[in-house]
Design a protein around this motif. Structure first.
Motif, PDB file in Angstrom:
ATOM      1  N   GLU A   5      59.280  85.512  24.502  1.00  0.00           N
ATOM      2  CA  GLU A   5      60.161  84.690  23.549  1.00  0.00           C
ATOM      3  C   GLU A   5      61.479  85.478  23.654  1.00  0.00           C
ATOM      4  OE1 GLU A   5      60.260  83.793  18.880  1.00  0.00           O
ATOM      5  OE2 GLU A   5      58.527  84.910  19.625  1.00  0.00           O
ATOM      6  N   CYS A   6      62.470  84.782  23.443  1.00  0.00           N
ATOM      7  CA  CYS A   6      63.924  85.163  23.370  1.00  0.00           C
ATOM      8  C   CYS A   6      64.561  84.092  22.245  1.00  0.00           C
ATOM      9  CB  CYS A   6      64.495  85.407  24.499  1.00  0.00           C
ATOM     10  SG  CYS A   6      64.771  83.930  25.758  1.00  0.00           S
ATOM     11  N   ILE A   7      65.821  84.497  22.038  1.00  0.00           N
ATOM     12  CA  ILE A   7      66.548  83.503  21.074  1.00  0.00           C
ATOM     13  C   ILE A   7      67.602  82.960  22.221  1.00  0.00           C
ATOM     14  CG2 ILE A   7      68.410  83.046  19.418  1.00  0.00           C
ATOM     15  CD1 ILE A   7      65.386  83.923  18.436  1.00  0.00           C
ATOM     16  N   LYS A   8      67.666  81.611  22.556  1.00  0.00           N
ATOM     17  CA  LYS A   8      68.706  80.756  23.220  1.00  0.00           C
ATOM     18  C   LYS A   8      69.276  79.872  22.544  1.00  0.00           C
ATOM     19  CE  LYS A   8      66.734  82.219  27.606  1.00  0.00           C
ATOM     20  NZ  LYS A   8      66.518  81.572  29.093  1.00  0.00           N
ATOM     21  N   TRP A   9      70.271  79.199  22.562  1.00  0.00           N
ATOM     22  CA  TRP A   9      70.790  78.364  21.800  1.00  0.00           C
ATOM     23  C   TRP A   9      70.493  78.158  20.309  1.00  0.00           C
ATOM     24  CZ3 TRP A   9      67.141  77.288  25.798  1.00  0.00           C
ATOM     25  CH2 TRP A   9      67.472  77.131  26.982  1.00  0.00           C
ATOM     26  N   LYS A  10      70.478  79.513  19.896  1.00  0.00           N
ATOM     27  CA  LYS A  10      70.288  79.795  18.440  1.00  0.00           C
ATOM     28  C   LYS A  10      69.028  79.383  18.011  1.00  0.00           C
ATOM     29  CE  LYS A  10      75.162  79.495  17.281  1.00  0.00           C
ATOM     30  NZ  LYS A  10      76.124  78.672  16.408  1.00  0.00           N
ATOM     31  N   SER A  11      67.979  79.320  18.780  1.00  0.00           N
ATOM     32  CA  SER A  11      66.541  79.065  18.625  1.00  0.00           C
ATOM     33  C   SER A  11      65.512  79.772  19.320  1.00  0.00           C
ATOM     34  CB  SER A  11      66.375  77.568  19.052  1.00  0.00           C
ATOM     35  OG  SER A  11      65.104  77.355  18.695  1.00  0.00           O
ATOM     36  N   PRO A  12      64.526  80.145  18.729  1.00  0.00           N
ATOM     37  CA  PRO A  12      63.283  80.865  19.436  1.00  0.00           C
ATOM     38  C   PRO A  12      62.932  80.132  20.475  1.00  0.00           C
ATOM     39  CG  PRO A  12      62.791  80.925  17.033  1.00  0.00           C
ATOM     40  CD  PRO A  12      64.076  79.859  17.392  1.00  0.00           C
ATOM     41  N   THR A  13      62.869  80.506  21.695  1.00  0.00           N
ATOM     42  CA  THR A  13      62.598  80.060  23.017  1.00  0.00           C
ATOM     43  C   THR A  13      61.692  80.643  23.917  1.00  0.00           C
ATOM     44  OG1 THR A  13      64.889  79.237  23.186  1.00  0.00           O
ATOM     45  CG2 THR A  13      63.509  79.243  25.451  1.00  0.00           C
ATOM     46  N   PHE A  14      60.640  79.888  24.328  1.00  0.00           N
ATOM     47  CA  PHE A  14      59.589  80.681  25.006  1.00  0.00           C
ATOM     48  C   PHE A  14      59.645  80.511  26.391  1.00  0.00           C
ATOM     49  CE2 PHE A  14      58.277  79.211  20.665  1.00  0.00           C
ATOM     50  CZ  PHE A  14      57.465  80.257  20.300  1.00  0.00           C
ATOM     51  N   VAL A  15      59.373  81.456  27.222  1.00  0.00           N
ATOM     52  CA  VAL A  15      59.962  81.565  28.691  1.00  0.00           C
ATOM     53  C   VAL A  15      58.875  82.319  29.292  1.00  0.00           C
ATOM     54  CG1 VAL A  15      61.542  82.466  30.081  1.00  0.00           C
ATOM     55  CG2 VAL A  15      62.385  81.946  28.062  1.00  0.00           C
ATOM     56  N   ARG A  26      67.341  71.608  14.399  1.00  0.00           N
ATOM     57  CA  ARG A  26      68.078  70.398  13.653  1.00  0.00           C
ATOM     58  C   ARG A  26      67.052  69.593  13.061  1.00  0.00           C
ATOM     59  NH1 ARG A  26      71.423  70.163  18.860  1.00  0.00           N
ATOM     60  NH2 ARG A  26      69.392  68.864  19.631  1.00  0.00           N
ATOM     61  N   ALA A  27      65.753  69.922  13.582  1.00  0.00           N
ATOM     62  CA  ALA A  27      64.723  68.995  12.896  1.00  0.00           C
ATOM     63  C   ALA A  27      64.525  69.540  11.270  1.00  0.00           C
ATOM     64  CB  ALA A  27      63.475  69.225  13.718  1.00  0.00           C
ATOM     65  N   LEU A  33      58.762  71.367  18.725  1.00  0.00           N
ATOM     66  CA  LEU A  33      58.781  72.191  19.713  1.00  0.00           C
ATOM     67  C   LEU A  33      59.297  71.411  20.903  1.00  0.00           C
ATOM     68  CD1 LEU A  33      58.084  75.154  20.617  1.00  0.00           C
ATOM     69  CD2 LEU A  33      55.942  74.267  20.930  1.00  0.00           C
ATOM     70  N   MET A  34      60.399  71.623  21.532  1.00  0.00           N
ATOM     71  CA  MET A  34      61.128  70.930  22.712  1.00  0.00           C
ATOM     72  C   MET A  34      60.525  71.406  24.042  1.00  0.00           C
ATOM     73  SD  MET A  34      64.716  69.883  23.840  1.00  0.00           S
ATOM     74  CE  MET A  34      65.044  71.628  24.687  1.00  0.00           C
ATOM     75  N   PHE A  35      59.763  70.999  24.790  1.00  0.00           N
ATOM     76  CA  PHE A  35      59.295  71.331  26.259  1.00  0.00           C
ATOM     77  C   PHE A  35      60.624  70.908  26.953  1.00  0.00           C
ATOM     78  CE2 PHE A  35      55.384  71.286  23.556  1.00  0.00           C
ATOM     79  CZ  PHE A  35      54.953  72.675  24.076  1.00  0.00           C
ATOM     80  N   ASN A  59      55.624  67.609  17.701  1.00  0.00           N
ATOM     81  CA  ASN A  59      56.112  67.771  16.018  1.00  0.00           C
ATOM     82  C   ASN A  59      55.006  68.345  15.408  1.00  0.00           C
ATOM     83  OD1 ASN A  59      58.690  66.674  16.753  1.00  0.00           O
ATOM     84  ND2 ASN A  59      58.062  64.669  16.246  1.00  0.00           N
ATOM     85  N   PHE A  60      55.167  69.174  14.381  1.00  0.00           N
ATOM     86  CA  PHE A  60      54.384  69.677  13.571  1.00  0.00           C
ATOM     87  C   PHE A  60      54.875  69.572  12.196  1.00  0.00           C
ATOM     88  CE2 PHE A  60      54.159  72.087  17.357  1.00  0.00           C
ATOM     89  CZ  PHE A  60      52.902  71.782  17.734  1.00  0.00           C
ATOM     90  N   GLU A  61      54.060  68.687  11.094  1.00  0.00           N
ATOM     91  CA  GLU A  61      54.625  68.584   9.936  1.00  0.00           C
ATOM     92  C   GLU A  61      53.816  69.348   8.876  1.00  0.00           C
ATOM     93  OE1 GLU A  61      53.860  64.332   9.016  1.00  0.00           O
ATOM     94  OE2 GLU A  61      55.205  63.721  10.870  1.00  0.00           O
ATOM     95  N   SER A  62      52.831  70.096   9.437  1.00  0.00           N
ATOM     96  CA  SER A  62      52.090  70.995   8.334  1.00  0.00           C
ATOM     97  C   SER A  62      51.481  72.257   9.294  1.00  0.00           C
ATOM     98  CB  SER A  62      51.217  70.311   7.360  1.00  0.00           C
ATOM     99  OG  SER A  62      50.106  70.024   8.466  1.00  0.00           O
ATOM    100  N   LEU A  63      51.101  73.459   8.400  1.00  0.00           N
ATOM    101  CA  LEU A  63      50.517  74.062   9.151  1.00  0.00           C
ATOM    102  C   LEU A  63      49.184  73.946   9.517  1.00  0.00           C
ATOM    103  CD1 LEU A  63      50.284  77.272  10.108  1.00  0.00           C
ATOM    104  CD2 LEU A  63      49.681  77.834   7.732  1.00  0.00           C
ATOM    105  N   ASP A  64      48.486  72.844   8.926  1.00  0.00           N
ATOM    106  CA  ASP A  64      47.400  72.368   9.279  1.00  0.00           C
ATOM    107  C   ASP A  64      47.214  71.558  10.287  1.00  0.00           C
ATOM    108  OD1 ASP A  64      45.998  73.427   6.998  1.00  0.00           O
ATOM    109  OD2 ASP A  64      46.112  71.733   5.721  1.00  0.00           O
ATOM    110  N   GLN A  65      48.340  70.818  10.590  1.00  0.00           N
ATOM    111  CA  GLN A  65      48.430  70.038  11.823  1.00  0.00           C
ATOM    112  C   GLN A  65      48.719  71.010  12.992  1.00  0.00           C
ATOM    113  OE1 GLN A  65      52.119  67.416  12.129  1.00  0.00           O
ATOM    114  NE2 GLN A  65      50.377  65.785  12.372  1.00  0.00           N
ATOM    115  N   LEU A  66      49.547  72.348  12.873  1.00  0.00           N
ATOM    116  CA  LEU A  66      49.644  72.920  13.950  1.00  0.00           C
ATOM    117  C   LEU A  66      48.101  73.491  14.470  1.00  0.00           C
ATOM    118  CD1 LEU A  66      51.235  75.005  15.720  1.00  0.00           C
ATOM    119  CD2 LEU A  66      51.496  76.543  13.737  1.00  0.00           C
TER     120      LEU A  66
END
Length: 86
Positions: A5-15, A26-27, A33-35, A59-66
């Motif tokens: 994980e790193c920060i790219k585009w001011k956002s957590p990014t998984f690599v 922006r959401a 989570l954008m793939f 998209n995740f609207e809640s922790l339960d949904q995640l």
């Protein structure tokens, strides 16, 4: 190799051998989570949305949904790593 994980585009990014996914800052009503190359990930994933040529979104609207989508999310990451030769 491992997913990092790193920060790219001011956002957590998984690599892993390229950018897998970033959290869209922006959401506002949900966590998105954008793939980056989601269209290339092999397999059918019920909650991976988008018809663009490259990106897909989950998209995740809640922790339960995640938590409900955790297994599918893990399958997506495994498919990405397999595709990249892990």
């Amino acid at each position: 190799g491992r997913v990092t994980e790193c920060i790219k585009w001011k956002s957590p990014t998984f690599v892993y051998q390229g950018n897998i996914a970033s959290i869209n800052p922006r959401a506002k009503r949900f966590v998105q989570l954008m793939f980056h190359q989601g269209a290339q990930i092999p397999g059918e994933f019920k909650h991976l949305e988008g018809g663009a040529q490259t990106a897909r979104y989950m998209n995740f609207e809640s922790l339960d949904q995640l938590n409900e989508r955790r297994e599918e999310l893990q399958e997506i990451i495994r498919a990405w790593c397999t595709m990249k030769g892990a």
